[in-house]
Design an enzyme around this catalytic site. Structure first.
Site, mmCIF file in Angstrom:
data_model
loop_
_atom_site.group_PDB
_atom_site.id
_atom_site.type_symbol
_atom_site.label_atom_id
_atom_site.label_comp_id
_atom_site.label_asym_id
_atom_site.label_seq_id
_atom_site.Cartn_x
_atom_site.Cartn_y
_atom_site.Cartn_z
ATOM 1 N N MET A 37 10.294 -4.078 -68.111
ATOM 2 C CA MET A 37 9.574 -4.276 -66.869
ATOM 3 C C MET A 37 8.539 -3.171 -66.651
ATOM 4 O O MET A 37 7.453 -3.423 -66.135
ATOM 5 C CB MET A 37 10.591 -4.242 -65.724
ATOM 6 C CG MET A 37 10.279 -5.183 -64.606
ATOM 7 S SD MET A 37 11.418 -4.912 -63.252
ATOM 8 C CE MET A 37 12.816 -5.865 -63.746
ATOM 9 N N ASP B 290 8.274 8.232 -70.453
ATOM 10 C CA ASP B 290 9.502 7.590 -70.960
ATOM 11 C C ASP B 290 10.211 8.519 -71.948
ATOM 12 O O ASP B 290 9.586 9.388 -72.569
ATOM 13 C CB ASP B 290 9.126 6.270 -71.663
ATOM 14 C CG ASP B 290 10.274 5.272 -71.712
ATOM 15 O OD1 ASP B 290 10.166 4.220 -71.030
ATOM 16 O OD2 ASP B 290 11.264 5.522 -72.437
ATOM 17 N N TYR C 269 26.328 0.527 -61.142
ATOM 18 C CA TYR C 269 24.947 0.045 -61.013
ATOM 19 C C TYR C 269 24.655 -0.375 -59.568
ATOM 20 O O TYR C 269 23.639 0.021 -58.985
ATOM 21 C CB TYR C 269 24.731 -1.128 -61.978
ATOM 22 C CG TYR C 269 23.310 -1.625 -62.032
ATOM 23 C CD1 TYR C 269 22.363 -0.984 -62.821
ATOM 24 C CD2 TYR C 269 22.904 -2.741 -61.301
ATOM 25 C CE1 TYR C 269 21.051 -1.436 -62.881
ATOM 26 C CE2 TYR C 269 21.601 -3.205 -61.350
ATOM 27 C CZ TYR C 269 20.677 -2.551 -62.144
ATOM 28 O OH TYR C 269 19.382 -3.001 -62.202
HETATM 29 N N1 LIG Z 1 16.101 -6.577 -66.198
HETATM 30 C C1 LIG Z 1 16.700 -6.970 -65.074
HETATM 31 O O1 LIG Z 1 17.328 -8.036 -65.011
HETATM 32 C C2 LIG Z 1 16.608 -6.107 -63.850
HETATM 33 C C3 LIG Z 1 16.942 -6.661 -62.602
HETATM 34 C C4 LIG Z 1 16.843 -5.879 -61.453
HETATM 35 C C5 LIG Z 1 16.401 -4.580 -61.539
HETATM 36 N N2 LIG Z 1 16.077 -4.056 -62.764
HETATM 37 C C6 LIG Z 1 15.618 -2.672 -62.796
HETATM 38 O O2 LIG Z 1 14.325 -2.636 -63.364
HETATM 39 C C7 LIG Z 1 14.111 -1.378 -63.976
HETATM 40 C C8 LIG Z 1 13.600 -1.583 -65.399
HETATM 41 O O3 LIG Z 1 14.609 -2.271 -66.111
HETATM 42 P P1 LIG Z 1 14.323 -3.033 -67.491
HETATM 43 O O4 LIG Z 1 15.094 -4.284 -67.427
HETATM 44 O O5 LIG Z 1 12.873 -3.076 -67.772
HETATM 45 O O6 LIG Z 1 15.049 -2.025 -68.509
HETATM 46 P P2 LIG Z 1 14.733 -1.748 -70.045
HETATM 47 O O7 LIG Z 1 16.017 -1.240 -70.623
HETATM 48 O O8 LIG Z 1 14.103 -2.940 -70.676
HETATM 49 O O9 LIG Z 1 13.674 -0.572 -69.997
HETATM 50 C C9 LIG Z 1 14.024 0.669 -69.396
HETATM 51 C C10 LIG Z 1 13.033 1.734 -69.807
HETATM 52 O O10 LIG Z 1 13.486 2.962 -69.223
HETATM 53 C C11 LIG Z 1 13.510 3.974 -70.212
HETATM 54 N N3 LIG Z 1 14.529 4.973 -69.887
HETATM 55 C C12 LIG Z 1 15.870 4.847 -69.931
HETATM 56 N N4 LIG Z 1 16.453 6.006 -69.616
HETATM 57 C C13 LIG Z 1 15.456 6.893 -69.357
HETATM 58 C C14 LIG Z 1 15.420 8.264 -68.979
HETATM 59 N N5 LIG Z 1 16.538 8.971 -68.813
HETATM 60 N N6 LIG Z 1 14.218 8.845 -68.788
HETATM 61 C C15 LIG Z 1 13.067 8.137 -68.958
HETATM 62 N N7 LIG Z 1 13.037 6.854 -69.347
HETATM 63 C C16 LIG Z 1 14.222 6.235 -69.529
HETATM 64 C C17 LIG Z 1 13.797 3.241 -71.525
HETATM 65 O O11 LIG Z 1 13.404 3.999 -72.652
HETATM 66 C C18 LIG Z 1 12.983 1.968 -71.328
HETATM 67 O O12 LIG Z 1 11.642 2.130 -71.743
HETATM 68 C C19 LIG Z 1 15.452 -0.631 -63.910
HETATM 69 O O13 LIG Z 1 15.442 0.263 -62.824
HETATM 70 C C20 LIG Z 1 16.439 -1.756 -63.675
HETATM 71 O O14 LIG Z 1 17.616 -1.316 -63.041
HETATM 72 C C21 LIG Z 1 16.168 -4.780 -63.915
#
Ligand SMILES: NC(=O)c1ccc[n+]([C@@H]2O[C@H](COP(=O)([O-])OP(=O)(O)OC[C@H]3O[C@@H](n4cnc5c(N)ncnc54)[C@H](O)[C@@H]3O)[C@@H](O)[C@H]2O)c1
Length: 250
Positions: A18, A37, A155
């Site tokens: 995202m 990141d 979470y």
């Molecule tokens: N995918 C879903 O269904 C969903 C739904 C609701 C909310 N979210 C939220 O959206 C946000 C993005 O989620 P996503 O699905 O894209 O996740 P993802 O795992 O696809 O991407 C997460 C990114 O964060 C980076 N990351 C992880 N730990 C880190 C750290 N300690 N420091 C810096 N970077 C770090 C990773 O390298 C990655 O690039 C999150 O906050 C997640 O909780 C996701």
């Protein structure tokens, strides 16, 4: 004129999923992009992709759990582009577990990335935004920051904290022309969830009572981030923008 022409956006966790969609959508509206990141390889690829489309973009290594890392990353962003107008606190992790079977380690790791990361990001960026005359902070929360889901205790708790941290932050910096809002996506296809889409029962459970009956595309969340980053949302602060296909409506 592009809606974000000349603005500088820092996106934590912007290398994949995202976060990358937010980066692309903000770039499309003219923003200069700082991908922050922990994943250096994916970060470099993201910057190359943005650059190939004419966007000014840099990668800075960031571990959102570390205050020192935030300080270095934001200093590098300011050095590259002189200011920060937009912060998307997007980095997050999901580790499953009930209250009873979640280990302390999983609890602490989830809180460190999902809550401490948002706290430190805002804490570090606010003085720069204040100096520049304002800004917009967008905290990526979740539908599970509004309602609970079984087997996701850490979470859900972390996202509940981000929901209220957003309002606390907004209440402190409104006087500095800094707006702070949260976005609440439901199940979205990203790096985090891409393997789950091949499991029909899991998809059904995660889509849950959603009125639209499907997962979101990351672009459908990113467009709301662009809105909150832009002046079109100038009267919104401390708000929750729910982008969940109607999950929490019923
Ligand atoms: N995918 C879903 O269904 C969903 C739904 C609701 C909310 N979210 C939220 O959206 C946000 C993005 O989620 P996503 O699905 O894209 O996740 P993802 O795992 O696809 O991407 C997460 C990114 O964060 C980076 N990351 C992880 N730990 C880190 C750290 N300690 N420091 C810096 N970077 C770090 C990773 O390298 C990655 O690039 C999150 O906050 C997640 O909780 C996701």
């Amino acid at each position: 004129m592009a809606r974000l022409y000349g603005r500088v956006a820092v996106i934590s966790g912007g290398a994949l999923g995202m976060g990358l969609a937010h980066a692309k959508a903000l770039a499309k509206e003219g923003a200069k992009i700082v991908i922050a990141d922990i994943n250096e390889e994916a970060g470099a690829a993201a910057v190359a992709e943005l650059g190939s489309k004419g966007t000014e973009a840099v990668f800075v290594r960031l571990d959102v759990t570390s205050e020192e890392s935030w300080s270095e990353a934001v200093n590098r962003a300011v050095k590259a582009f002189s200011k920060v107008d937009i912060l998307v606190n997007n980095a997050g992790i999901y580790l499953s577990g009930t209250v009873e079977n979640t280990s302390l380690d999983v609890w602490e790791r989830t809180m460190a990335v999902n809550v401490r990361g948002v706290f430190l990001g805002s804490k570090t960026v606010i003085p720069h935004m204040r100096a520049a005359g304002g800004g917009s902070i967008i905290n990526i929360c979740s539908n599970w920051g509004i309602v609970a889901f079984p087997d996701a205790a850490a979470y859900v708790a972390s996202k509940g904290a981000v929901r209220l941290l957003t309002k606390a932050t907004a209440s402190e910096v409104a006087k500095d022309n800094i707006r702070v809002n949260s976005v609440h996506p439901s199940f979205t296809i990203t790096n985090m969830t891409k393997d789950l889409v091949n499991e029909p029962e899991t998809v059904k459970a995660l889509v849950g009572p959603s009125l639209l009956g499907r997962p979101a595309r990351a672009e459908e969340i990113a467009s709301t981030v662009v809105f909150l980053a832009s002046d079109e949302s100038s009267f919104m602060t401390g708000s929750e923008l729910v982008v969940d296909g109607g999950y929490t409506a019923v």
